[in-house]
Motif scaffolding. Structure first.
Motif, PDB file in Angstrom:
ATOM      1  N   SER A   1       1.063  -1.121  -0.417  1.00  0.00           N
ATOM      2  CA  SER A   1       0.579  -0.031  -0.152  1.00  0.00           C
ATOM      3  C   SER A   1       0.419   1.463  -0.233  1.00  0.00           C
ATOM      4  CB  SER A   1      -0.562  -0.444   0.922  1.00  0.00           C
ATOM      5  OG  SER A   1      -0.489   0.053   2.406  1.00  0.00           O
ATOM      6  N   VAL A   2      -0.226   2.188  -0.177  1.00  0.00           N
ATOM      7  CA  VAL A   2       1.243   3.420  -0.250  1.00  0.00           C
ATOM      8  C   VAL A   2       0.008   4.655   0.896  1.00  0.00           C
ATOM      9  CG1 VAL A   2       1.920   5.418  -1.711  1.00  0.00           C
ATOM     10  CG2 VAL A   2       1.600   3.281  -2.512  1.00  0.00           C
ATOM     11  N   PRO A   3       0.892   4.868   1.696  1.00  0.00           N
ATOM     12  CA  PRO A   3      -0.604   5.952   2.823  1.00  0.00           C
ATOM     13  C   PRO A   3      -0.243   7.344   2.146  1.00  0.00           C
ATOM     14  CG  PRO A   3       1.118   4.097   3.893  1.00  0.00           C
ATOM     15  CD  PRO A   3       1.659   3.879   2.480  1.00  0.00           C
ATOM     16  N   ASP A   4      -1.471   7.089   3.410  1.00  0.00           N
ATOM     17  CA  ASP A   4      -1.807   9.323   2.545  1.00  0.00           C
ATOM     18  C   ASP A   4      -0.377   9.802   3.511  1.00  0.00           C
ATOM     19  OD1 ASP A   4      -2.456  12.225   2.140  1.00  0.00           O
ATOM     20  OD2 ASP A   4      -4.368  11.639   2.932  1.00  0.00           O
ATOM     21  N   ARG A   5       0.702  10.785   2.515  1.00  0.00           N
ATOM     22  CA  ARG A   5       1.998  11.069   2.952  1.00  0.00           C
ATOM     23  C   ARG A   5       1.357  12.638   4.625  1.00  0.00           C
ATOM     24  NH1 ARG A   5       5.874  13.680  -1.340  1.00  0.00           N
ATOM     25  NH2 ARG A   5       4.175  15.783  -1.148  1.00  0.00           N
ATOM     26  N   SER A   6       0.191  13.098   3.692  1.00  0.00           N
ATOM     27  CA  SER A   6      -0.470  13.841   4.441  1.00  0.00           C
ATOM     28  C   SER A   6      -0.202  13.704   6.032  1.00  0.00           C
ATOM     29  CB  SER A   6      -1.455  14.985   4.120  1.00  0.00           C
ATOM     30  OG  SER A   6      -2.657  13.851   4.316  1.00  0.00           O
ATOM     31  N   LYS A   7      -0.740  12.405   6.095  1.00  0.00           N
ATOM     32  CA  LYS A   7      -1.223  11.593   8.083  1.00  0.00           C
ATOM     33  C   LYS A   7       0.586  10.735   7.934  1.00  0.00           C
ATOM     34  CE  LYS A   7      -5.792  11.171   6.246  1.00  0.00           C
ATOM     35  NZ  LYS A   7      -6.952  10.478   6.207  1.00  0.00           N
ATOM     36  N   MET A   8       0.978  11.294   8.147  1.00  0.00           N
ATOM     37  CA  MET A   8       2.982  10.283   7.711  1.00  0.00           C
ATOM     38  C   MET A   8       3.166  11.193   8.531  1.00  0.00           C
ATOM     39  SD  MET A   8       2.493   7.230   7.024  1.00  0.00           S
ATOM     40  CE  MET A   8       0.529   7.257   6.975  1.00  0.00           C
ATOM     41  N   TYR A   9       4.235  11.344   9.634  1.00  0.00           N
ATOM     42  CA  TYR A   9       5.332  11.979  10.451  1.00  0.00           C
ATOM     43  C   TYR A   9       6.637  10.865  10.178  1.00  0.00           C
ATOM     44  CZ  TYR A   9       1.532  15.092  10.800  1.00  0.00           C
ATOM     45  OH  TYR A   9       0.526  15.524  11.342  1.00  0.00           O
ATOM     46  N   GLN A  10       8.051  11.242  10.723  1.00  0.00           N
ATOM     47  CA  GLN A  10       8.817  10.540  10.592  1.00  0.00           C
ATOM     48  C   GLN A  10       8.931  10.524  12.375  1.00  0.00           C
ATOM     49  OE1 GLN A  10      10.521  12.269   6.475  1.00  0.00           O
ATOM     50  NE2 GLN A  10      11.982  11.815   8.599  1.00  0.00           N
ATOM     51  N   GLY A  11       9.194   9.939  13.241  1.00  0.00           N
ATOM     52  CA  GLY A  11       9.532   9.925  14.553  1.00  0.00           C
ATOM     53  C   GLY A  11      11.038  10.879  14.529  1.00  0.00           C
ATOM     54  N   GLN A  12      11.148  10.939  15.763  1.00  0.00           N
ATOM     55  CA  GLN A  12      12.557  11.950  16.502  1.00  0.00           C
ATOM     56  C   GLN A  12      12.579  11.207  17.630  1.00  0.00           C
ATOM     57  OE1 GLN A  12      12.458  15.841  15.229  1.00  0.00           O
ATOM     58  NE2 GLN A  12      13.290  15.679  13.201  1.00  0.00           N
ATOM     59  N   THR A  13      13.327  11.979  18.365  1.00  0.00           N
ATOM     60  CA  THR A  13      13.043  12.749  20.503  1.00  0.00           C
ATOM     61  C   THR A  13      13.420  13.612  20.494  1.00  0.00           C
ATOM     62  OG1 THR A  13      15.813  11.389  20.821  1.00  0.00           O
ATOM     63  CG2 THR A  13      14.116   9.461  20.119  1.00  0.00           C
ATOM     64  N   PRO A  14      12.962  13.981  21.542  1.00  0.00           N
ATOM     65  CA  PRO A  14      12.520  13.163  22.560  1.00  0.00           C
ATOM     66  C   PRO A  14      11.099  12.749  22.405  1.00  0.00           C
ATOM     67  CG  PRO A  14      12.871  15.584  23.478  1.00  0.00           C
ATOM     68  CD  PRO A  14      12.866  15.453  21.744  1.00  0.00           C
ATOM     69  N   GLN A  15      11.146  11.225  23.353  1.00  0.00           N
ATOM     70  CA  GLN A  15      10.478  10.987  23.707  1.00  0.00           C
ATOM     71  C   GLN A  15       9.913  10.944  24.964  1.00  0.00           C
ATOM     72  OE1 GLN A  15      10.542   6.999  21.922  1.00  0.00           O
ATOM     73  NE2 GLN A  15       9.496   7.763  20.181  1.00  0.00           N
ATOM     74  N   THR A  16       8.375  11.868  25.647  1.00  0.00           N
ATOM     75  CA  THR A  16       7.989  12.420  26.641  1.00  0.00           C
ATOM     76  C   THR A  16       7.328  11.194  27.527  1.00  0.00           C
ATOM     77  OG1 THR A  16       9.389  14.053  26.281  1.00  0.00           O
ATOM     78  CG2 THR A  16       7.903  13.910  28.697  1.00  0.00           C
ATOM     79  N   PHE A  17       7.070  10.784  28.704  1.00  0.00           N
ATOM     80  CA  PHE A  17       5.993   9.571  28.717  1.00  0.00           C
ATOM     81  C   PHE A  17       6.246  10.027  30.651  1.00  0.00           C
ATOM     82  CE2 PHE A  17       8.518   7.366  26.437  1.00  0.00           C
ATOM     83  CZ  PHE A  17       7.311   7.627  24.973  1.00  0.00           C
ATOM     84  N   GLY A  18       4.845   9.484  31.145  1.00  0.00           N
ATOM     85  CA  GLY A  18       4.803   9.468  32.856  1.00  0.00           C
ATOM     86  C   GLY A  18       5.364   8.189  32.980  1.00  0.00           C
ATOM     87  N   ALA A  19       6.450   8.401  33.771  1.00  0.00           N
ATOM     88  CA  ALA A  19       7.213   6.974  34.224  1.00  0.00           C
ATOM     89  C   ALA A  19       6.632   5.925  34.869  1.00  0.00           C
ATOM     90  CB  ALA A  19       8.198   7.357  35.200  1.00  0.00           C
ATOM     91  N   LYS A  20       5.745   6.552  35.595  1.00  0.00           N
ATOM     92  CA  LYS A  20       4.515   5.183  36.489  1.00  0.00           C
ATOM     93  C   LYS A  20       4.157   4.261  35.554  1.00  0.00           C
ATOM     94  CE  LYS A  20       1.446   4.457  39.780  1.00  0.00           C
ATOM     95  NZ  LYS A  20       0.601   5.153  41.424  1.00  0.00           N
TER      96      LYS A  20
END
Length: 239
Positions: A157-176
């Motif tokens: 398949s070829v997804p709709d590019r307008s809905k695609m993103y490239q992941g970077q960091t930081p990634q942030t989370f509630g640790a618990k």
């Protein structure tokens, strides 16, 4: 409490025949890791900054922090990384829980040690939206068409590019919350993980998007070292 967690556990196998992991290679006269740590030290919201690295490189990491950052470097906690990215993050959470305890307001801002060009704004927004939503991921819009292939041979398949993103960091989370979700995964689910955000997605939890920067690039290949040097030169020259 907010903690900075810098993931320096990789061995840099894609960098080619080098004598040390890529996070210890130099750009602009300093190890990549030091550039990254400096960006976190500029922010005063962190209770503590934690660097996780392979066991055999722990002392080397401590020495580099002391050499290049002096007293500020001595405030950084250096811990053993895990065998996977998420195990490394869990090691940081275990340390935080033992020293400070975990509650619903304990936040970890996790970042690749080899992304030295993150900005104060990106860190600030990760903290803001991490506290507000419980999980966020730094991304940029995909500029190339994304092609999906199930077998690696033909296009599925070829997804709709307008809905695609490239992941970077930081990634942030509630640790618990992250710890609880990770512990609830099956072994099959753990095998398909690529990063910590996917833990939240698998469990049906929302992850807020933070706008990254094109130059918040990850240094992976020898070519990336040359690009990084060029970016540093541009910054020095005010370009």
């Amino acid at each position: 409490m907010v903690f900075g967690v810098i993931l320096a556990g990789g061995v840099g196998s894609r960098m080619g025949n080098v004598e040390k992991p890529k996070q210890f290679l130099k750009i602009g006269g300093k190890p990549i890791l030091i550039h990254t740590v400096e960006k976190f030290l500029m922010h005063d919201s962190f209770q503590e900054l934690i660097v996780l690295t392979p066991t055999e490189w722990i002392e080397h990491t401590k020495n580099l922090l002391k050499k290049y950052l002096g007293e500020a470097g001595s405030t950084v906690k250096v811990l053993k990384g895990g065998s996977t990215r998420n195990e490394t993050i869990m090691n940081s959470i275990a340390y935080i829980e033992e020293k400070y305890g975990l509650d619903d307001d304990t936040l970890i801002v996790t970042h690749d040690s080899v992304r030295p060009f993150l900005t104060y704004r990106i860190i600030e927004e990760n903290i803001k939206y991490g506290l507000q939503y419980g999980a966020c991921d730094t991304v940029i819009p995909a500029t190339d068409t994304i092609v999906h292939s199930e077998d690696g041979k033909v296009i599925t398949s070829v997804p709709d590019r307008s809905k695609m993103y490239q992941g970077q960091t930081p990634q942030t989370f509630g640790a618990k919350k992250l710890k609880e979700l990770y512990q609830s995964l099956t072994e099959e689910e753990k095998e398909i993980l690529t990063d910590a955000s996917k833990i939240f997605v698998i469990k049906g939890e929302q992850v807020y998007l933070v706008e990254g920067e094109v130059y918040n690039t990850k240094i992976t290949y020898p070519y990336d070292l040359r690009v990084a040097e060029s970016l540093l030169n541009d910054q020095k020259n005010g370009q």
